[in-house]
Design a protein around this motif. Structure first.
Motif, mmCIF file in Angstrom:
data_model
loop_
_atom_site.group_PDB
_atom_site.id
_atom_site.type_symbol
_atom_site.label_atom_id
_atom_site.label_comp_id
_atom_site.label_asym_id
_atom_site.label_seq_id
_atom_site.Cartn_x
_atom_site.Cartn_y
_atom_site.Cartn_z
ATOM 1 N N SER A 148 74.371 -9.235 44.003
ATOM 2 C CA SER A 148 73.206 -10.121 44.068
ATOM 3 C C SER A 148 74.164 -11.464 43.687
ATOM 4 O O SER A 148 73.575 -12.445 44.303
ATOM 5 C CB SER A 148 72.101 -9.938 42.933
ATOM 6 O OG SER A 148 72.649 -9.845 42.008
ATOM 7 N N ASN A 151 76.156 -12.535 47.101
ATOM 8 C CA ASN A 151 75.084 -12.834 48.296
ATOM 9 C C ASN A 151 73.894 -13.889 47.763
ATOM 10 O O ASN A 151 73.044 -14.308 48.652
ATOM 11 C CB ASN A 151 74.392 -11.593 49.039
ATOM 12 C CG ASN A 151 75.361 -10.695 49.442
ATOM 13 O OD1 ASN A 151 76.042 -10.931 50.521
ATOM 14 N ND2 ASN A 151 75.747 -9.517 48.796
ATOM 15 N N ASP A 153 71.368 -13.060 46.175
ATOM 16 C CA ASP A 153 70.299 -12.334 46.859
ATOM 17 C C ASP A 153 69.393 -12.204 45.547
ATOM 18 O O ASP A 153 69.759 -11.688 44.603
ATOM 19 C CB ASP A 153 70.780 -10.980 47.018
ATOM 20 C CG ASP A 153 69.536 -10.098 47.862
ATOM 21 O OD1 ASP A 153 68.421 -10.210 47.255
ATOM 22 O OD2 ASP A 153 69.900 -9.576 48.693
ATOM 23 N N MET A 162 65.731 -2.691 46.879
ATOM 24 C CA MET A 162 67.073 -3.346 47.144
ATOM 25 C C MET A 162 68.443 -2.304 46.889
ATOM 26 O O MET A 162 69.367 -2.479 47.544
ATOM 27 C CB MET A 162 67.245 -4.379 45.668
ATOM 28 C CG MET A 162 68.119 -4.854 45.331
ATOM 29 S SD MET A 162 68.664 -6.525 46.187
ATOM 30 C CE MET A 162 69.846 -7.226 45.338
ATOM 31 N N TYR A 222 71.806 -15.031 38.861
ATOM 32 C CA TYR A 222 71.787 -13.426 39.384
ATOM 33 C C TYR A 222 72.167 -12.649 38.464
ATOM 34 O O TYR A 222 73.393 -12.667 37.804
ATOM 35 C CB TYR A 222 72.551 -13.923 40.767
ATOM 36 C CG TYR A 222 71.646 -14.621 41.718
ATOM 37 C CD1 TYR A 222 70.828 -14.168 42.395
ATOM 38 C CD2 TYR A 222 72.206 -16.104 41.551
ATOM 39 C CE1 TYR A 222 70.358 -15.119 43.529
ATOM 40 C CE2 TYR A 222 71.679 -16.953 42.532
ATOM 41 C CZ TYR A 222 70.714 -16.561 43.588
ATOM 42 O OH TYR A 222 70.155 -17.370 44.342
#
Ligand code: SF4
Length: 344
Positions: A148, A151, A153, A162, A222
């Motif tokens: 995460s 990226n 993300d 996920m 993140y």
């Protein structure tokens, strides 16, 4: 500008892993029994805490055959303190399945491993890639955190969507050989460099040039945290009945939390001293004196036990409980940490 994540990422990570991997007892070879036991122990437990447990376990049960033939009490005793006791029960079931259905040899593919009790996607991926050189990812919390951040993300790392996505994307990046080094490189990176608590060590990270969070200074955002469910709180009154040098214990039911383990007698309510003495009498125990009260809260994943324990000296042994001295309680009887606290 960050580099695209491709096979050069894989080489950077595996090269770093080979140079920097920690020397751990379960990394001495690629025996699936060794990798399996360590992976199960490491679920929800720190590496340093697992080390001694692992060595002791291997001494007592050196192979899958020995595990399949072990008594439950032996297993629970070897696991005592690690918690989540269903893990070791499932390991026993899986060992029996390996012995009876696979001729004592571990299945060498992901699907075969996944079909064994207690072996989920992560453990099957770890064993398949580390021991059998298969291009399958093992996605745990460490790997999800690294992914995460790399990226940026914001996906829910607790959700299966996920996990599936990360697993499929990583699969594409696996090298054609020494697959286990990629699996362990990701895990090791999450444990040593891209750490869960505090600032990640981006300056020492072998893949920082691929990392969007490092480029934008957003690593601490993140994985995106979602609100946690409140843990349920349960009040308990625990009874430490002492007769001579022995204390009363009983076995817990064989299903549910801490199934089959032992406990000091207890009830699910907060009692004052007078009610506690009455409860003791109801159980057929004759309290001589109530010595002291000790409070302790034990936190499990989903529930918290707020316990108050009464130490009482009692006259009779003739009641429903099992009586054991401190030595037996420490060495022979699987007493979970929630209760061991009162012993110590
Ligand atoms: Fe984690 Fe920093 Fe490495 Fe990115 S650069 S993967 S945030 S340690």
């Amino acid at each position: 500008m960050t580099k695209a994540i491709d096979q050069t990422f894989t080489s950077a990570l595996t090269g770093w892993y080979r140079q920097n991997r920690r020397d751990l007892p379960w990394r001495q070879d690629k025996d699936p029994y060794h990798v399996w036991v360590s992976e199960i122990m490491l679920q929800q437990t720190r590496v340093e805490a697992v080390r001694e447990y692992y060595i002791r376990f291997m001494k007592a049960l050196p192979d899958v055959q020995a595990l399949a033939e072990a008594e439950e009490q032996t297993l629970l005793k070897l696991w005592q303190g690690l918690g989540y006791y269903n893990r070791v029960r499932n390991m026993h079931k899986a060992a029996v399945a390996v012995k009876e259905e696979h001729g004592g040899v571990f299945p060498y593919d992901y699907e075969g491993l996944r079909s064994l009790p207690g072996i989920g996607d992560y453990t099957a991926g770890a064993i398949a890639s580390i021991c059998f050189d298969q291009r399958v990812a093992a996605v745990d919390g460490n790997v999800l955190r690294v992914y995460s951040r790399l990226n940026e993300d914001a996906g829910d790392v607790k959700g299966t969507v996920m996990k599936k996505k990360v697993s499929l994307e990583l699969q594409e990046l696996y090298p054609s050989e020494d697959c286990g080094d990629f699996t362990q490189g990701l895990i090791e990176l999450g444990a040593l460099i891209c750490v869960p608590a505090g600032q990640p060590r981006c300056g020492s990270c072998p893949v920082s040039q691929y990392c969007k969070a490092a480029e934008n200074g957003t690593a601490l955002l993140y994985p995106v945290k979602r609100e946690k469910k409140q843990r349920k709180k349960v009040q308990k009154t625990v009874f430490l009945f002492q007769c001579g040098d022995k204390l009363a214990v009983e076995q817990r039911p064989d299903t549910g939390l801490l199934a089959g383990m032992y406990q000091f007698p207890n009830v699910d309510e907060a009692m004052d001293a007078a009610d506690a003495v009455r409860q003791a009498e109801l159980w057929g125990v004759c309290p001589r004196d109530l010595q002291r009260r000790v409070d302790y809260t034990h936190v499990f994943t989903h529930v918290e036990w707020e316990m108050q324990a009464y130490y009482m000296t009692v006259e009779c042994e003739d009641c429903r409980f099992i009586w054991a001295n401190r030595d037996q309680l420490k060495k022979d009887i699987p007493l979970p940490s929630a209760f061991r606290y009162f012993l110590e």
